[in-house]
Design an enzyme around this catalytic site. Structure first.
Site, short mmCIF file in Angstrom:
data_model
loop_
_atom_site.label_atom_id
_atom_site.label_comp_id
_atom_site.label_asym_id
_atom_site.label_seq_id
_atom_site.Cartn_x
_atom_site.Cartn_y
_atom_site.Cartn_z
N LYS A 1 -0.90 11.39 4.54
CA LYS A 1 0.10 10.35 4.25
C LYS A 1 0.24 10.14 2.74
O LYS A 1 1.35 10.10 2.22
CB LYS A 1 -0.33 9.03 4.90
N ASN A 2 -0.90 10.02 2.05
CA ASN A 2 -0.84 9.68 0.62
C ASN A 2 -0.32 10.82 -0.24
O ASN A 2 -0.02 10.61 -1.41
CB ASN A 2 -2.22 9.24 0.12
N ARG B 1 4.00 -0.29 -0.16
CA ARG B 1 3.83 -0.37 -1.60
C ARG B 1 4.21 0.94 -2.30
O ARG B 1 4.68 0.94 -3.43
CB ARG B 1 2.36 -0.70 -1.84
N CYS C 1 -0.52 -3.49 1.44
CA CYS C 1 -1.86 -3.84 1.90
C CYS C 1 -2.40 -5.05 1.14
O CYS C 1 -2.21 -5.16 -0.06
CB CYS C 1 -2.82 -2.69 1.64
N ARG D 1 -3.32 -5.67 -6.93
CA ARG D 1 -2.63 -4.38 -7.01
C ARG D 1 -1.33 -4.43 -7.82
O ARG D 1 -0.24 -4.21 -7.27
CB ARG D 1 -2.33 -3.84 -5.61
N PRO D 2 -1.42 -4.70 -9.09
CA PRO D 2 -0.19 -4.73 -9.90
C PRO D 2 0.33 -3.32 -10.17
O PRO D 2 -0.31 -2.34 -9.84
CB PRO D 2 -0.66 -5.38 -11.20
N VAL D 3 1.53 -3.25 -10.76
CA VAL D 3 2.08 -1.94 -11.17
C VAL D 3 2.29 -1.89 -12.68
O VAL D 3 3.06 -1.09 -13.18
CB VAL D 3 3.41 -1.60 -10.43
N ASP D 4 1.57 -2.77 -13.39
CA ASP D 4 1.75 -2.85 -14.84
C ASP D 4 1.51 -1.52 -15.54
O ASP D 4 2.21 -1.18 -16.51
CB ASP D 4 0.83 -3.94 -15.43
N LEU D 5 0.57 -0.72 -15.04
CA LEU D 5 0.26 0.55 -15.73
C LEU D 5 1.39 1.57 -15.54
O LEU D 5 1.66 2.37 -16.42
CB LEU D 5 -1.07 1.12 -15.23
N ASP E 1 -11.04 4.65 -0.01
CA ASP E 1 -10.42 4.67 1.32
C ASP E 1 -11.41 5.05 2.43
O ASP E 1 -11.03 5.07 3.60
CB ASP E 1 -9.22 5.64 1.33
N ILE F 1 -13.08 0.06 -7.14
CA ILE F 1 -11.65 0.37 -7.36
C ILE F 1 -10.77 -0.85 -7.11
O ILE F 1 -9.91 -1.18 -7.92
CB ILE F 1 -11.19 1.53 -6.44
N ARG G 1 0.52 2.91 10.39
CA ARG G 1 1.04 3.37 9.10
C ARG G 1 0.28 4.59 8.61
O ARG G 1 0.81 5.38 7.83
CB ARG G 1 0.89 2.26 8.04
C1 UD1 Z 1 -3.58 5.05 -3.92
C2 UD1 Z 1 -3.65 5.29 -2.42
C3 UD1 Z 1 -4.66 4.34 -1.79
C4 UD1 Z 1 -6.01 4.48 -2.48
C5 UD1 Z 1 -5.87 4.33 -3.98
C6 UD1 Z 1 -7.17 4.59 -4.74
C7 UD1 Z 1 -1.39 6.03 -1.90
C8 UD1 Z 1 -0.09 5.74 -1.23
N1 UD1 Z 1 -2.33 5.05 -1.84
O1 UD1 Z 1 -3.12 3.73 -4.11
O2 UD1 Z 1 -4.78 4.66 -0.39
O3 UD1 Z 1 -6.89 3.47 -2.01
O4 UD1 Z 1 -4.88 5.24 -4.49
O5 UD1 Z 1 -7.65 5.87 -4.47
O6 UD1 Z 1 -1.61 7.11 -2.42
N2 UD1 Z 1 -3.90 -0.81 -10.92
C9 UD1 Z 1 -3.50 -1.68 -11.90
N3 UD1 Z 1 -2.24 -1.53 -12.41
C10 UD1 Z 1 -1.40 -0.53 -12.00
C11 UD1 Z 1 -1.84 0.37 -11.01
C12 UD1 Z 1 -3.10 0.21 -10.49
O7 UD1 Z 1 -4.23 -2.59 -12.30
O8 UD1 Z 1 -0.28 -0.45 -12.52
C13 UD1 Z 1 -5.26 -0.97 -10.34
C14 UD1 Z 1 -5.20 -1.32 -8.85
O9 UD1 Z 1 -5.04 -2.70 -8.66
C15 UD1 Z 1 -6.54 -0.81 -8.38
C16 UD1 Z 1 -6.77 0.43 -9.26
O10 UD1 Z 1 -5.90 0.29 -10.37
O11 UD1 Z 1 -7.54 -1.76 -8.66
C17 UD1 Z 1 -6.47 1.76 -8.58
O12 UD1 Z 1 -5.18 1.72 -8.00
P1 UD1 Z 1 -4.29 3.03 -7.80
O13 UD1 Z 1 -5.15 4.24 -8.02
O14 UD1 Z 1 -3.07 2.89 -8.59
O15 UD1 Z 1 -3.96 2.93 -6.26
P2 UD1 Z 1 -2.60 3.26 -5.53
O16 UD1 Z 1 -1.91 4.39 -6.21
O17 UD1 Z 1 -1.85 1.99 -5.32
#
Ligand code: UD1
Length: 442
Positions: free
Chosen positions: A40-41, A115, A139, A144-148, A329, A351, A421
């Site tokens: 899926k991922n 997401r 989830c 879980r922000p998207v700031d990065l 995961d 994480i 899902r």
């Molecule tokens: C993906 C996987 C998820 C897995 C995760 C970590 C998919 C669809 N989902 O989620 O199943 O658990 O990788 O292996 O592939 N973070 C920030 N800012 C950001 C982005 C991330 O602070 O802009 C933080 C997150 O809150 C978290 C950490 O970085 O604490 C890792 O997140 P990330 O690797 O981005 O996870 P996803 O891509 O959302």
């Protein structure tokens, strides 16, 4: 006859399984063979990557999951055309053509359910110079922000604004190559900027890039589409932008988390499972942890085989880390197994914050677990006992299934929507190996 997948796809409605529950009467050692589905991922970013090109992208080995339908609806909502080739159990392949795109907005209604919708942002921004994406939900595992993701797009010259719950990104003269160094490893952030960089003007260097197999799968598909990416599989990706991408066909890699989850099912029930298409190399850390806990893991010609019950399960300490470390995961599944291990174990989650929502539910089944900050101390008990429990997120849901398989008596897992899902045909795959499991639809 229309399969459930096709019905959902054509009607535009995913069957609401919020009210479904799964009943398990535990205590049966599982034995048999399970086919591992496509990941899926990996599928979700690969589907989004189709937006980068006016030429079609064909993906094979897609899993039959509601998230695939959600991503499909998101893409068709933007104007893409999708032709699913469907087998008995769901999609085998999809050809996605994004030749004509009619919009660049990912609406709240889709993004709140999934997401990973945010992954359309990089491709839209790179190809059309704009993208509007609702701030994500998904989830319930921490903030879980998207700031990065957004900071990375800014490094490529995008302007970002947040208005009315939407992220508005623009690069009217196109993106230009830049240096992005992620302060922490982010899988989605790496994927989003990697896709965007493929069409940016000049070279982009992505430092501290995620090395997860799903990132590698995406990069390999992008190369097939004509992208120029070096350093695949390392933490530094170098992308030389190209003006356009070509038609390609790519097979999605097998789901390592599904593989790991069924491996734990073999170990926790003292069973013997062969997992066809599973690849040990995609989850060495989890397989090593299984061996330390006392299971036998070996490679077979078609996948891998796990045997439990050869000795009692032993408590081991675990810490989640970015790949190649132990995957977050798989944390909840191993916690279910440690709950019935000999001795104590400490599981540390590095994480995500707040990824211990399965703990109170496991405790309702008789587990002895105490959470202290980012660590959980699990003191193994001889037996869990069946109980009604509530699924809170995808991996928590499967950990409750695993606990139910090992428990005495009946476990009823409510709100299995999350499970649908991420796990294809979970009841039938487990039932075929002897599990007493059934879905109770409301
Ligand atoms: C993906 C996987 C998820 C897995 C995760 C970590 C998919 C669809 N989902 O989620 O199943 O658990 O990788 O292996 O592939 N973070 C920030 N800012 C950001 C982005 C991330 O602070 O802009 C933080 C997150 O809150 C978290 C950490 O970085 O604490 C890792 O997140 P990330 O690797 O981005 O996870 P996803 O891509 O959302």
């Amino acid at each position: 006859m229309l399969t459930p997948f096709l019905k959902s796809w054509i009607s535009g409605n995913i069957k609401e399984t919020d009210l479904d529950s799964i009943s398990i009467r535990g205590g049966v050692p599982l034995s048999g063979t399970i086919e591992i589905s496509g990941a899926k991922n990996a599928s979700l970013p690969l589907m989004a990557a189709a937006l980068l090109s006016e030429n079609p992208l064909t993906l094979t080995n897609l899993p039959n999951l509601s998230d695939i339908i959600s991503m499909g609806h998101l893409l068709t909502g933007l104007g893409a055309e999708i032709n699913f080739q469907v087998g008995k159990n769901g999609p085998c392949a999809a050809t996605i053509s994004a030749a004509k795109i009619s919009g660049t907005t990912a609406p709240y209604d889709v993004v709140r359910k999934m997401r990973a919708s945010v992954l359309v942002m990089g491709p839209l921004l790179a190809r059309f110079g704009e993208a509007r994406v609702s701030l994500p939900g998904g989830c319930a595992i921490g903030t879980r922000p998207v700031d990065l993701h957004l900071q990375a797009f800014e490094h490529l010259g995008a302007k970002i604004k947040l208005t009315e719950g939407y992220i508005q990104a623009t690069a009217l003269n196109g993106l230009r190559g830049g240096h992005v160094i992620f302060p922490m490893v982010t899988v989605g952030g790496t994927e989003n900027v990697l896709m965007a960089a493929c069409l940016a003007d000049g070279e982009t260097v992505i430092g501290n890039a995620a090395r997860e197999p799903e990132v590698i799968d995406l990069a390999q598909c992008l190369v097939l589409m004509g992208a120029d990416i070096r350093g695949i599989g390392t933490d530094t990706l170098r992308v030389q932008g190209v003006p356009s991408l070509r038609e390609a066909t790519h097979a999605v890699l097998p789901d390592r988390i599904e593989t790991g989850s069924y491996a734990v099912a073999a170990a926790i029930t003292g069973g013997d499972l062969t997992l066809n298409n599973g690849r040990i190399g995609l989850l060495e850390a989890a397989m090593e942890a299984l061996r330390r806990a006392g299971a036998e893991v070996c490679e077979t010609e078609t996948g891998l085989r796990i045997r439990g019950g050869l000795r009692p399960i032993k408590g081991i300490d675990l810490m989640t880390e970015p790949f190649p470390g132990f995957p977050t995961d798989m944390q909840a599944q191993f916690m279910a197994m440690m709950a019935v291990a000999e001795g104590a174990s400490m599981i540390t989650e590095t994480i995500f914050e707040n990824r211990f929502m399965h703990v109170p539910e496991l405790c309702r089944m008789g587990a002895d677990i105490n959470v202290h900050g980012a660590s959980a101390i699990v003191r193994g008990v001889p037996k869990l006992s069946g109980a009604p429990v509530m699924a809170t997120d995808l991996r928590a849901s499967i950990s409750l299934i695993l606990a139910g398989l090992a428990a005495e008596g009946e476990t009823v897992i409510n709100r299995v929507y999350h499970l649908d899902r991420g796990y294809e045909s979970v009841e039938s795959k487990l039932a075929a190996c002897g599990a007493r499991i059934e879905r109770l639809s409301d």
